[in-house]
Scaffold this motif. Structure first.
Motif, mmCIF file in Angstrom:
data_model
loop_
_atom_site.group_PDB
_atom_site.id
_atom_site.type_symbol
_atom_site.label_atom_id
_atom_site.label_comp_id
_atom_site.label_asym_id
_atom_site.label_seq_id
_atom_site.Cartn_x
_atom_site.Cartn_y
_atom_site.Cartn_z
ATOM 1 N N THR A 286 10.283 0.304 2.521
ATOM 2 C CA THR A 286 10.413 0.837 1.151
ATOM 3 C C THR A 286 9.557 -0.012 0.220
ATOM 4 N N GLY B 93 3.645 0.722 -0.782
ATOM 5 C CA GLY B 93 2.853 1.863 -0.375
ATOM 6 C C GLY B 93 1.363 1.640 -0.521
ATOM 7 N N ALA C 99 -2.628 3.703 -1.435
ATOM 8 C CA ALA C 99 -3.368 4.863 -1.938
ATOM 9 C C ALA C 99 -4.089 5.558 -0.797
ATOM 10 N N ASP C 100 -4.458 6.842 -0.998
ATOM 11 C CA ASP C 100 -5.098 7.635 0.055
ATOM 12 C C ASP C 100 -6.436 7.044 0.486
ATOM 13 N N GLU D 271 1.889 7.306 7.234
ATOM 14 C CA GLU D 271 2.266 8.038 6.035
ATOM 15 C C GLU D 271 2.608 7.015 4.962
ATOM 16 N N SER D 272 2.084 7.211 3.747
ATOM 17 C CA SER D 272 2.361 6.235 2.693
ATOM 18 C C SER D 272 2.320 6.895 1.325
ATOM 19 N N VAL D 273 3.271 6.498 0.478
ATOM 20 C CA VAL D 273 3.307 6.947 -0.914
ATOM 21 C C VAL D 273 3.404 5.700 -1.784
ATOM 22 N N GLU D 274 2.523 5.602 -2.746
ATOM 23 C CA GLU D 274 2.533 4.422 -3.604
ATOM 24 C C GLU D 274 3.876 4.275 -4.308
ATOM 25 N N GLU E 299 6.668 3.889 -3.120
ATOM 26 C CA GLU E 299 7.817 4.411 -2.368
ATOM 27 C C GLU E 299 7.927 3.806 -0.969
ATOM 28 N N THR F 151 5.891 2.924 3.176
ATOM 29 C CA THR F 151 4.935 3.276 4.225
ATOM 30 C C THR F 151 5.671 3.439 5.553
#
Length: 623
Positions: free
Chosen positions: A554, A557, A559-560, A605-608, A610, A612
């Motif tokens: 948690t 995260g 960036a793309d 998979e990763s969301v800033e 939030e 990875t």
């Protein structure tokens, strides 16, 4: 134990050992002498003769050569495969392993069906095992086993399991070895299988070898005696010599020297009678040791001299053969060169006699040759240009690597320098209470530096292609539990909930050290980039023939754009963690390369802000 046992796999196809029927063999030889016998009937008769009627190596070699010639003439891949397999067996028994391996590779190319391909893979593995190349041996044993399982062939699954178990025995992986030998023993307890007693004896003998290595000499002695008793009924001198030498060593271990000497002497007689050089060598070595312990130094010296003679013979045989072949090639090349010279002169005379017309034709030929030359030169230049680009890319990677090393080594070393000055200051000012805090700083710096050097060493070895790869059964839960324990202090220091959710029976077929490195680096990264009061979870589940392992956090995260080049060695500076931690940048590079080496895959998979999740897929261990 000095003897080198090798199970001649799948003799049910090769049939050079044991199952002789002399009357059938004599009648088949008479059939071959019939005039006007068709090539097809000759091939069929020779294959039956090799199967039923020959146990003399010279005779087998003679009829195999005849079968090879007919197979080439009639373009019969089945005949060629059987001829090459039997020829390989002959040279393997004689101890000429490189020739045997050449014939096995020929057999693999010509094998017309799955059964023969699996058979050849297993026998190639046997030869590699003799040369102690267990990595190649294991690869070929498993290839053979996969083929036989795909066609549900119980007989050959059993024989493959025997050889695979012995390969693990040679690699000192005794639990895996015992598993496959017990599996084979269970399969050959089925009396409906052809020659089940013969193969059951092999599985029993190999289990006895494993028991001896574990120190259970009583069980080993019993198993070897039972196995030898059965194999004597099948006239298998190779296996009998192997097991009897092992039995002699067991008598020696139990202090029964006289029985050990008698057994070694009887084995030596069998080995001499059958021309088994490696067992003559190994039996002589044992007898030298036994007689020396008895104080009979004259006999000990005699057998030591014989041991050295056969050792030198086996070592030099291949060199002598190679020199002989090179000499023959040179002589043939000289004669061919002379013939080419005479032919060229004759062609020149013809060209002069024919005149202008032939000269025009020669010019056309020369033009064609020049055209082909320039086309080949262009192709070579293209290859050289590609190699140049590859070298430039490698050089850039090297520069990136040194840049990262210089940058990331500077941090921990500078930290130590500052800490040492602070310690001096506090000692001089007698403010010793703050030394405990500095001790924590030292621990963290040492931990970072140690992790840095571990990853650096592993990466360097991997790039050189020298990192050992030994796939085996790896329990995922035990691995997750071990790694969670390793990082427990780090997690507690950041108040992170580090947990694992893995089924107790979940296992992958991979190199254990590489798998540890993969999970350890991903968990370390997750803890590094997860803030206080966060969580990091290791989970695993089975899916068809793969195991899906997840490392979820948690944390902050990514960036793309960072995900695109995540597993590539970059020349940018290392990223700082949530508590100022640093890394070399090699961790994820190692993760990617080790997963590929173990025939797996990885997705991210990763969301800033939030978190990875790393998704790892590795081959599932299947019985």
């Amino acid at each position: 134990m000095k003897n080198f046992h090798i199970f001649g796999l799948l003799f049910v196809l090769i049939a050079n050992v044991g199952f002789t029927q002399s009357n059938t063999g004599d009648s088949l030889k008479k059939v071959l002498q019939k005039p006007n016998l068709s090539s097809k009937d000759s091939i069929l008769t020779l294959r039956r003769l090799l199967f039923y009627g020959n146990d003399e190596l010279d005779s087998v070699e003679y009829y195999c050569k005849k079968l090879e010639k007919l197979g080439i003439r009639e373009n019969d891949p089945g005949a060629l495969s059987f001829a090459y397999i039997d020829l390989a067996y002959v040279f393997k028994v004689r101890g000429e392993l490189e020739i045997a391996l050449d014939y096995y590779f020929k057999a693999l190319k010509t094998a017309p069906d799955a059964v023969l391909k699996g058979t050849v893979h297993a026998n190639i593995a046997n030869v590699y095992s003799l040369n102690k190349d267990f990595s190649q041996a294991l690869k070929n044993y498993l290839n053979g086993l996969r083929i036989f399982r795909s066609i549900n062939d119980s007989l050959r699954i059993g024989t493959s399991s025997i050889s695979l178990g012995f390969c693990y025995y040679r690699m000192s992986q005794l639990d895996s070895a015992e598993y496959y030998e017990r599996l084979a023993k269970e399969i050959f307890s089925n009396k409906s299988l052809e020659n089940n007693e013969y193969y059951w004896a092999y599985a029993t003998g190999n289990l006895a070898l494993i028991k001896a290595k574990k120190g259970d000499f009583e069980s080993s002695e019993k198993g070897l005696i039972e196995s030898i008793r059965i194999l004597q009924n099948y006239n298998d001198p190779y296996a009998i010599c192997d097991y009897e030498l092992e039995l002699a060593e067991i008598y020696f271990e139990k202090g029964r020297i006289d029985m050990a000497v008698d057994k070694a002497l009887s084995t030596l007689e069998v080995a001499r009678a059958n021309g088994l050089k490696e067992f003559i060598r190994d039996g002589s070595e044992l007898l030298s040791k036994f007689y020396s312990l008895q104080g009979n130094f004259e006999q000990a010296f005699f057998y030591q001299k014989e041991f050295m003679t056969y050792s030198d013979s086996l070592l030099n045989a291949d060199l002598i053969r190679r020199l002989s072949e090179q000499e023959k090639e040179f002589e043939v090349g000289q004669k061919q060169a002379e013939l080419d010279l005479v032919t060229a002169q004759q062609k020149t005379e013809r060209v002069i006699m024919i005149g202008i017309a032939c000269l025009a034709m020669v010019l056309v030929v020369l033009a064609f040759i020049i055209f082909r030359y320039y086309r080949a030169k262009t192709r070579i230049n293209k290859v050289l240009e590609e190699q140049k680009l590859q070298l430039e890319s490698l050089n850039k990677t090297k520069d990136k690597f040194f840049s990262i090393i210089s940058h990331d080594l500077r941090g921990p070393v500078t930290s130590f320098f500052g800490i040492s000055r602070m310690i001096k200051y506090l000692v001089q000012s007698k403010e010793t209470d703050q030394l405990l805090e500095i001790a924590d700083d030292i621990d963290r710096s040492v931990e970072r530096l140690s992790s840095l050097l571990d990853n650096l060493l592993s990466w360097a070895i991997q790039q050189q292609g020298e990192f050992p790869y030994n796939p085996e059964q790896v329990n995922v839960k035990e691995l997750a539990e071990e790694i969670a324990g390793t990082f427990d202090n780090m997690a507690q220091g950041k108040k992170i909930n580090l947990q694992y959710k893995v089924d107790a029976e979940l296992a992958v077929y991979a190199d254990k050290k590489m798998t540890q490195t993969i999970i350890r680096n991903l968990v370390n990264n997750a803890l590094k980039f997860t803030p206080e009061n966060g969580s990091v979870t290791i989970s695993g589940a089975a899916s068809d023939n793969q195991v899906h392992i997840q490392i979820k956090d948690t944390g902050v995260g990514m960036a793309d754009d960072k995900l695109t080049n995540l597993f590539q060695l970059q020349d940018k500076k290392s990223t700082y963690g949530t508590s100022g931690e640093k890394g070399l940048g090699l961790g994820l590079q190692l993760v990617y390369e080790f997963i590929e080496r173990n025939n797996g895959s990885v997705e991210v998979e990763s969301v800033e802000a939030e978190g990875t999740t790393f998704h790892i897929k590795l081959p599932r261990f299947s019985v």
